[in-house]
Design a protein around this motif. Structure first.
Motif, PDB file in Angstrom:
ATOM      1  N   TRP A   1     -11.162  -2.897   1.236  1.00 32.92           N
ATOM      2  CA  TRP A   1     -10.450  -1.861   1.987  1.00 32.92           C
ATOM      3  C   TRP A   1     -11.030  -1.818   3.395  1.00 32.92           C
ATOM      4  O   TRP A   1     -12.263  -1.835   3.560  1.00 32.92           O
ATOM      5  CB  TRP A   1     -10.599  -0.504   1.313  1.00 32.92           C
ATOM      6  CG  TRP A   1      -9.869  -0.376   0.022  1.00 32.92           C
ATOM      7  CD1 TRP A   1     -10.347  -0.648  -1.228  1.00 32.92           C
ATOM      8  CD2 TRP A   1      -8.508   0.047  -0.149  1.00 32.92           C
ATOM      9  NE1 TRP A   1      -9.369  -0.413  -2.159  1.00 32.92           N
ATOM     10  CE2 TRP A   1      -8.243   0.007  -1.533  1.00 32.92           C
ATOM     11  CE3 TRP A   1      -7.503   0.452   0.717  1.00 32.92           C
ATOM     12  CZ2 TRP A   1      -6.994   0.368  -2.072  1.00 32.92           C
ATOM     13  CZ3 TRP A   1      -6.276   0.806   0.183  1.00 32.92           C
ATOM     14  CH2 TRP A   1      -6.023   0.758  -1.183  1.00 32.92           C
TER      15      TRP A   1
ATOM     16  N   VAL B   1      -3.651   7.284   7.595  1.00 29.79           N
ATOM     17  CA  VAL B   1      -4.323   8.491   7.108  1.00 29.79           C
ATOM     18  C   VAL B   1      -4.709   9.315   8.329  1.00 29.79           C
ATOM     19  O   VAL B   1      -5.390   8.825   9.229  1.00 29.79           O
ATOM     20  CB  VAL B   1      -5.582   8.133   6.283  1.00 29.79           C
ATOM     21  CG1 VAL B   1      -6.380   9.394   5.972  1.00 29.79           C
ATOM     22  CG2 VAL B   1      -5.187   7.410   5.005  1.00 29.79           C
TER      23      VAL B   1
ATOM     24  N   CYS C   1      -2.982   0.207  -3.810  1.00 31.14           N
ATOM     25  CA  CYS C   1      -2.670  -1.144  -3.336  1.00 31.14           C
ATOM     26  C   CYS C   1      -2.243  -1.956  -4.539  1.00 31.14           C
ATOM     27  O   CYS C   1      -3.056  -2.256  -5.409  1.00 31.14           O
ATOM     28  CB  CYS C   1      -3.888  -1.754  -2.661  1.00 31.14           C
ATOM     29  SG  CYS C   1      -3.640  -3.451  -2.064  1.00 31.14           S
TER      30      CYS C   1
ATOM     31  N   GLU D   1       0.827  -1.200   0.000  1.00 30.51           N
ATOM     32  CA  GLU D   1       0.000   0.000   0.000  1.00 30.51           C
ATOM     33  C   GLU D   1       0.860   1.249   0.000  1.00 30.51           C
ATOM     34  O   GLU D   1       1.977   1.246   0.505  1.00 30.51           O
ATOM     35  CB  GLU D   1      -0.881   0.011   1.241  1.00 30.51           C
ATOM     36  CG  GLU D   1      -1.833  -1.149   1.328  1.00 30.51           C
ATOM     37  CD  GLU D   1      -2.660  -1.059   2.585  1.00 30.51           C
ATOM     38  OE1 GLU D   1      -2.691  -2.029   3.340  1.00 30.51           O
ATOM     39  OE2 GLU D   1      -3.244   0.014   2.803  1.00 30.51           O
ATOM     40  N   SER D   2       0.289   2.310  -0.518  1.00 30.53           N
ATOM     41  CA  SER D   2       0.960   3.604  -0.477  1.00 30.53           C
ATOM     42  C   SER D   2      -0.096   4.689  -0.569  1.00 30.53           C
ATOM     43  O   SER D   2      -1.263   4.422  -0.881  1.00 30.53           O
ATOM     44  CB  SER D   2       1.965   3.735  -1.619  1.00 30.53           C
ATOM     45  OG  SER D   2       1.313   3.633  -2.872  1.00 30.53           O
ATOM     46  N   GLY D   3       0.316   5.920  -0.308  1.00 32.84           N
ATOM     47  CA  GLY D   3      -0.577   7.052  -0.502  1.00 32.84           C
ATOM     48  C   GLY D   3      -1.126   7.678   0.754  1.00 32.84           C
ATOM     49  O   GLY D   3      -1.815   8.697   0.692  1.00 32.84           O
ATOM     50  N   GLY D   4      -0.859   7.088   1.910  1.00 33.78           N
ATOM     51  CA  GLY D   4      -1.352   7.688   3.137  1.00 33.78           C
ATOM     52  C   GLY D   4      -0.622   8.983   3.456  1.00 33.78           C
ATOM     53  O   GLY D   4       0.355   9.342   2.811  1.00 33.78           O
TER      54      GLY D   4
ATOM     55  N   TYR E   1      -7.216   1.319  -6.276  1.00 32.28           N
ATOM     56  CA  TYR E   1      -7.136   2.642  -5.685  1.00 32.28           C
ATOM     57  C   TYR E   1      -8.340   2.903  -4.798  1.00 32.28           C
ATOM     58  O   TYR E   1      -9.452   2.429  -5.069  1.00 32.28           O
ATOM     59  CB  TYR E   1      -7.078   3.711  -6.783  1.00 32.28           C
ATOM     60  CG  TYR E   1      -5.949   3.521  -7.759  1.00 32.28           C
ATOM     61  CD1 TYR E   1      -6.153   2.862  -8.970  1.00 32.28           C
ATOM     62  CD2 TYR E   1      -4.674   3.990  -7.467  1.00 32.28           C
ATOM     63  CE1 TYR E   1      -5.112   2.677  -9.872  1.00 32.28           C
ATOM     64  CE2 TYR E   1      -3.626   3.800  -8.363  1.00 32.28           C
ATOM     65  CZ  TYR E   1      -3.856   3.143  -9.559  1.00 32.28           C
ATOM     66  OH  TYR E   1      -2.823   2.949 -10.439  1.00 32.28           O
TER      67      TYR E   1
ATOM     68  N   TYR F   1      -5.295   2.398   7.264  1.00 28.76           N
ATOM     69  CA  TYR F   1      -6.070   1.808   6.182  1.00 28.76           C
ATOM     70  C   TYR F   1      -5.334   0.603   5.611  1.00 28.76           C
ATOM     71  O   TYR F   1      -4.120   0.650   5.380  1.00 28.76           O
ATOM     72  CB  TYR F   1      -6.316   2.836   5.087  1.00 28.76           C
ATOM     73  CG  TYR F   1      -7.398   3.832   5.427  1.00 28.76           C
ATOM     74  CD1 TYR F   1      -7.171   4.812   6.394  1.00 28.76           C
ATOM     75  CD2 TYR F   1      -8.650   3.772   4.830  1.00 28.76           C
ATOM     76  CE1 TYR F   1      -8.167   5.711   6.741  1.00 28.76           C
ATOM     77  CE2 TYR F   1      -9.650   4.680   5.158  1.00 28.76           C
ATOM     78  CZ  TYR F   1      -9.396   5.643   6.119  1.00 28.76           C
ATOM     79  OH  TYR F   1     -10.389   6.532   6.453  1.00 28.76           O
TER      80      TYR F   1
ATOM     81  N   THR G   1      -1.512   1.699   5.744  1.00 26.20           N
ATOM     82  CA  THR G   1      -0.977   3.040   5.536  1.00 26.20           C
ATOM     83  C   THR G   1      -1.816   4.009   6.356  1.00 26.20           C
ATOM     84  O   THR G   1      -3.038   3.915   6.401  1.00 26.20           O
ATOM     85  CB  THR G   1      -0.968   3.418   4.037  1.00 26.20           C
ATOM     86  OG1 THR G   1      -0.309   4.665   3.849  1.00 26.20           O
ATOM     87  CG2 THR G   1      -2.372   3.514   3.457  1.00 26.20           C
TER      88      THR G   1
ATOM     89  N   LEU H   1      -5.297   6.317  -1.963  1.00 29.32           N
ATOM     90  CA  LEU H   1      -4.466   5.189  -1.563  1.00 29.32           C
ATOM     91  C   LEU H   1      -4.334   4.217  -2.725  1.00 29.32           C
ATOM     92  O   LEU H   1      -5.266   4.041  -3.505  1.00 29.32           O
ATOM     93  CB  LEU H   1      -5.082   4.472  -0.364  1.00 29.32           C
ATOM     94  CG  LEU H   1      -5.435   5.320   0.853  1.00 29.32           C
ATOM     95  CD1 LEU H   1      -5.974   4.427   1.969  1.00 29.32           C
ATOM     96  CD2 LEU H   1      -4.243   6.122   1.318  1.00 29.32           C
TER      97      LEU H   1
END
Length: 126
Positions: free
Chosen positions: A36, A122, A21, A5-8, A79, A93, A120, A19
């Motif tokens: 999610w 948030v 995945c 995961e990324s984007g937090g 996403y 998340y 990740t 986010l």
């Protein structure tokens, strides 16, 4: 199958985050159920939304109309776009994946999935 995961991050109330995945590994492209989840400090983990083998997304009432699930054409990255964020959305998340048959609305439990991301954070501040 591995999920990353990324984007937090941290965002002001009313802001947005997306986010990602990404799945990898043997048969990752055949993953057809993605969920999610989120867990806030001191609270139980809750289902946020997901999509099943037909690709149709479903959402928890608490995020419906604000969060959007999508995926790339290669079906290896999903996403979670989150709009109109509020401090109540602050949580860790997680994405989760499985090989499944059926509607994403039927897979709302953590145990319905076989693979999970690392999470990740948030944080939404007012």
């Amino acid at each position: 199958v591995t999920l990353v995961e990324s984007g937090g991050g941290s965002v002001q109330s009313g802001g947005s985050l997306t986010l990602s995945c990404t799945t990898s590994g043997y048969a990752a492209q055949k993953i057809n159920c993605m969920g999610w989840f989120r867990q806030a400090p001191g609270k139980e983990r809750e289902w946020v939304g997901g999509s099943g083998s037909d690709g149709e997304p479903f959402y928890a009432d608490s995020v419906k109309g604000r969060f959007t699930i999508s995926r790339d054409n290669a079906k290896t990255t999903r996403y979670l776009r989150m709009d109109s964020l509020s401090p109540e959305d602050t949580a860790m998340y997680y994405c989760a994946a499985a090989f499944c048959v059926g509607s994403g609305n039927a897979f709302r439990r953590w145990s319905d999935y076989s693979y999970w991301g690392q999470g990740t954070q948030v944080t939404v501040f007012s």
